[in-house]
Design an enzyme around this catalytic site. Structure first.
Site, PDB file in Angstrom:
ATOM      1  N   GLU A  18       1.073  -1.605   0.077  1.00 59.18           N
ATOM      2  CA  GLU A  18      -0.575  -0.208  -0.339  1.00 59.18           C
ATOM      3  C   GLU A  18       1.016   1.033  -0.327  1.00 59.18           C
ATOM      4  OE1 GLU A  18      -3.398   2.053   2.520  1.00 59.18           O
ATOM      5  OE2 GLU A  18      -2.718   0.017   3.561  1.00 59.18           O
ATOM      6  N   ASP A  19       1.556   1.040   0.631  1.00 56.03           N
ATOM      7  CA  ASP A  19       2.857   2.459   0.749  1.00 56.03           C
ATOM      8  C   ASP A  19       4.444   2.883  -0.068  1.00 56.03           C
ATOM      9  OD1 ASP A  19       0.927   2.751   3.273  1.00 56.03           O
ATOM     10  OD2 ASP A  19       2.404   2.434   4.184  1.00 56.03           O
TER      11      ASP A  19
END
Length: 744
Positions: free
Chosen positions: A92-93
């Site tokens: 996600e990051d």
């Protein structure tokens, strides 16, 4: 995998927990240990990817995945789970993909990381449709690998522990979601230590004043409480040793703050009226010693009636086992005592994480939901609901009502334990056993005695279902069954049993729309079979039945007919021609979403005798002939003599009204003093409330009040009330009432 090369600056940016330091040191000395290799490689990979990132608090971001991995390790998680704890945010990051994770760490870790990544995108506080879809996806992810939700719980627990830097509104949103979704899930998985901490942390942010007040009260009473517990421990230790029971541990524990708060609210008591603020736990070796210890406890202290529970003989669905009893302790104060074995204690603390049975050969097939896993019965039931409950609002309502409530445990005549939602009846039990058992149910015996079918079952009841070949469900059962499965199976039976009637109704509806010319030929044509399949029906007859009972709208069928026949005519110029048709303005097509819940798949109409409005209690009545279900107000005089078997419980759909009828015709009669301009003044008030007038009439008589009859289009009962009150306040108005409805 690449070798672990931990940066030289790590000591400046991050203080690692002892367990991870030991792991890294062991890896340096023994690189052949595959378990350590996977964990260290995952940490190293996450550290490099998150380098330079910080949290809202200002600390290095890597502190969060390290903490999550530590929680999973404490819960007894395997190497794949701990690795997923380190990696759960990288997809996600960062630019890393799930495929990259799989290539580096294998499919098992990739599956867990992908599952947690998807869960992180879900928002359970938005509108119902999206909320329902998020719930469905979450439970599918859990069914695929139950470890996904455990990793997510560890992630949420650390986020809750570090919530202070966020804005108050965001704190409350996350805390509410935690309280309503994740704490109950931890409870269902039996991970009590996570459940309690999530509840207390949510309480801290949702009601900080009460949290601090109870926290202070508990602290003030701590010394007195610990003194009493220590005295009781000494008494019990001596007696248990005297009868030869080996006590592994005898410990006191204060109750968690949210539990105290909930009890205060539930019993409407102040803090000083709650006496059992602590519990004592006795841990022994065997089941037999548990029961011997219980006898000693009840011999020393007086047991309180109705406060004993045997979860050893009757475990909870999450496999929790223990003996619970509440006794009158020292100084007349109640004291809760729990008695269990060491294995039971481990399961009670760590839940599902206490008995992972994953193969060491790799892969994730072994972690999928299996029929033999009784501890996952509740999750399997949730997956069944996904097919049974198509309406989003009903799905979410049933989920919150049934998933997170306590179960009731009953027995089959053979001694098998069946867990049902609290309030479940013998009919719910029958459908839980098998659909055909419910469909042919004639009666039920509970504990050897005949029982009425709507009687709620209690813990320990032995239920026997009596079936008969020619018996069938009654629509009256819909008034009292509580499980979604039973409710849906009863409706399905009704649809199937009225197939010929529904087919005839569907044929009539479609013929009226398309016209008689060529209609029979169209029904028998190849394009019509294609239409049925495109509408997800096996045959044309099934399609007509679906149209008859409301499973599909007329507009959807007509659009498919036109689409298919146009295509077919291009391919074959001699193909059958669609009868000319145009939508009738006097008979609008049924909208995709019904304003009434409880009649899904059934034809229904608003009763003309009472003309109910949204906001008024309603009931469905099965009518004779081909008119389907008639919707009445619950106090309508025309249903007083209707047989209870004809009633169907229904309610207004409170969702966003987009897509279905927004106004309903209402007739009102107004008695006024006859003067010039009175009708104009009344219509002005109606207009000010944004209400449309369909029809208006005035009757006057010499030396008599004038009677004004209005037909208006009303959105709901509240709008009607406001309008009635506004008109009533006019000085010329003597009386106003609703015609063929509720009088005012």
């Amino acid at each position: 995998m690449n070798a672990v090369t931990f940066p030289d600056t790590e000591t400046q940016n991050l203080i690692l927990p002892d367990w991870l330091n030991e792991c890294l040191l062991c890896y340096e000395s023994d690189k052949t240990n595959q378990n350590i290799d996977l964990i260290c490689q995952a940490f190293n990979f996450a550290y490099k990817l998150h380098e330079g990132q910080t949290r809202k608090s200002g600390e290095p971001y890597i502190a969060h995945p390290v903490a999550v991995a530590g929680i999973l390790r404490d819960l007894g998680g395997d190497k794949a789970m701990i690795a997923a704890g380190f990696l759960h945010d990288v997809v996600e990051d960062t630019e890393v993909t799930v495929e990259d994770i799989e290539q580096r760490f294998g499919p098992e870790v990739a599956l867990l990381v992908e599952g947690v990544t998807k869960l992180s995108k879900f928002n359970f506080s938005n509108k119902t449709e999206q909320q329902a879809e998020n719930f469905r996806r979450m439970f599918l992810a859990m069914a695929r690998d139950i470890r996904v939700i455990v990793v997510k719980l560890a992630d949420r627990l650390h986020n809750m522990r570090t919530l202070d830097p966020l804005r108050p509104d965001k704190q409350r949103r996350i805390a509410l979601e935690t309280k309503e979704i994740f704490a109950p899930l931890a409870n269902r998985l039996g991970i009590w230590r996570v459940k309690w901490e999530l509840e207390d942390l949510s309480f801290k942010y949702l009601d900080p004043k009460d949290y601090r007040e109870i926290q202070n009260h508990v602290s003030e009473k701590r010394i007195d409480r610990e003194t009493r517990i220590e005295t009781v421990k000494n008494i019990l230790q001596k007696r248990l040793h005297g009868i030869g029971v080996q006590v592994i541990e005898l410990q006191g524990r204060p109750k968690h703050l949210y539990g105290i708060y909930s009890k205060m609210r539930r019993q409407n008591k102040g803090f000083h009226e709650i006496y059992d603020l602590a519990a004592l736990r006795i841990i022994v070796n065997t089941n037999e010693e548990c029961y011997r210890s219980l006898a000693v406890v009840h011999d020393i202290f007086k047991p309180m009636p109705g406060r004993f529970k045997d979860y050893i003989g009757l475990p909870k669905p999450n496999r929790y086992q223990s003996l619970h009893t509440t006794v009158v302790g020292l100084n007349g104060r109640p004291l809760e005592i729990q008695i269990r074995t060491l294995e039971m204690h481990h399961i009670a603390e760590y839940g599902i994480a206490a008995h992972w049975k994953y193969k060491e050969t790799g892969g994730s097939d072994h972690s999928q939901l299996s029929d033999e896993d009784e501890k996952f019965t509740w999750l399997r039931q949730l997956l069944d609901w996904q097919n049974d409950l198509k309406d989003d609002q009903e799905y979410v309502d049933n989920l919150k009502e049934n998933l997170f409530d306590d179960d009731v445990y009953v027995f089959t005549p053979n001694g098998d334990v069946i867990a049902l939602s609290r309030g479940a009846t013998p009919v719910d039990f029958a459908y839980r056993i098998h659909t055909e058992v419910g469909n042919h149910m004639k009666g039920a015996r509970v504990n050897g005695k005949w029982s009425v079918l709507d009687q709620p079952l209690n813990n320990g009841d032995i239920v026997e279902i009596i079936t008969q070949k020619n018996s069938h469900p009654s629509l009256d059962w819909l008034n009292f069954v509580v499980t979604p499965t039973a409710r849906n199976r009863i409706r399905q039976w009704y649809k199937r049993s009225h197939r010929e009637e529904n087919m005839s109704r569907g044929r009539e509806i479609l013929e009226k729309e398309l016209g008689k010319n060529g209609f029979e030929a169209l029904l028998k044509s190849e394009p019509m079979q294609t239409v049925a399949q495109k509408c997800n029906y096996h045959s044309v007859d099934d399609l007509l039945a679906g149209l008859g009972y409301g499973g599909i709208t007329l507009n959807q069928v007509v659009n498919r007919v036109r689409e298919v026949t146009v295509t077919h005519q291009k391919e074959d110029p001699h193909a059958i021609t669609l009868p000319s048709a145009s939508p009738s303005p006097s008979c609008p097509t049924k909208p995709n979403k019904s304003p009434i819940l409880g009649v899904e798949g059934l034809v229904y109409h608003i009763a003309g005798c009472c003309k109910p409005l949204p906001g008024e209690p309603i009931i469905g009545v099965v009518t004779k002939g081909n008119r389907g279900i008639s919707i009445h107000t619950q106090n309508c005089s025309n249903i007083e003599n209707v047989s209870g078997e004809q009633f169907i419980p229904v309610r207004w759909n409170t969702q966003d009204n987009k897509g279905f009828v927004s106004t309903y015709p209402v007739d009102v009669q107004i008695e006024v003093l006859d003067r010039v301009g009175v009708l104009k003044d009344i219509l002005l008030r109606v207009s000010n409330h944004h209400v449309n007038v369909c029809n208006a009439g005035v009757k006057t008589g010499r030396n008599k009040p004038a009677i004004i009859n209005l037909r208006i289009e009303i959105r709901d009962r509240q709008q009607l009330d406001y309008l009635i009150n506004s008109i009533s306040n006019m000085s010329d108005v003597l009386n106003i009432h609703r015609v063929n409805g509720v009088n005012f």
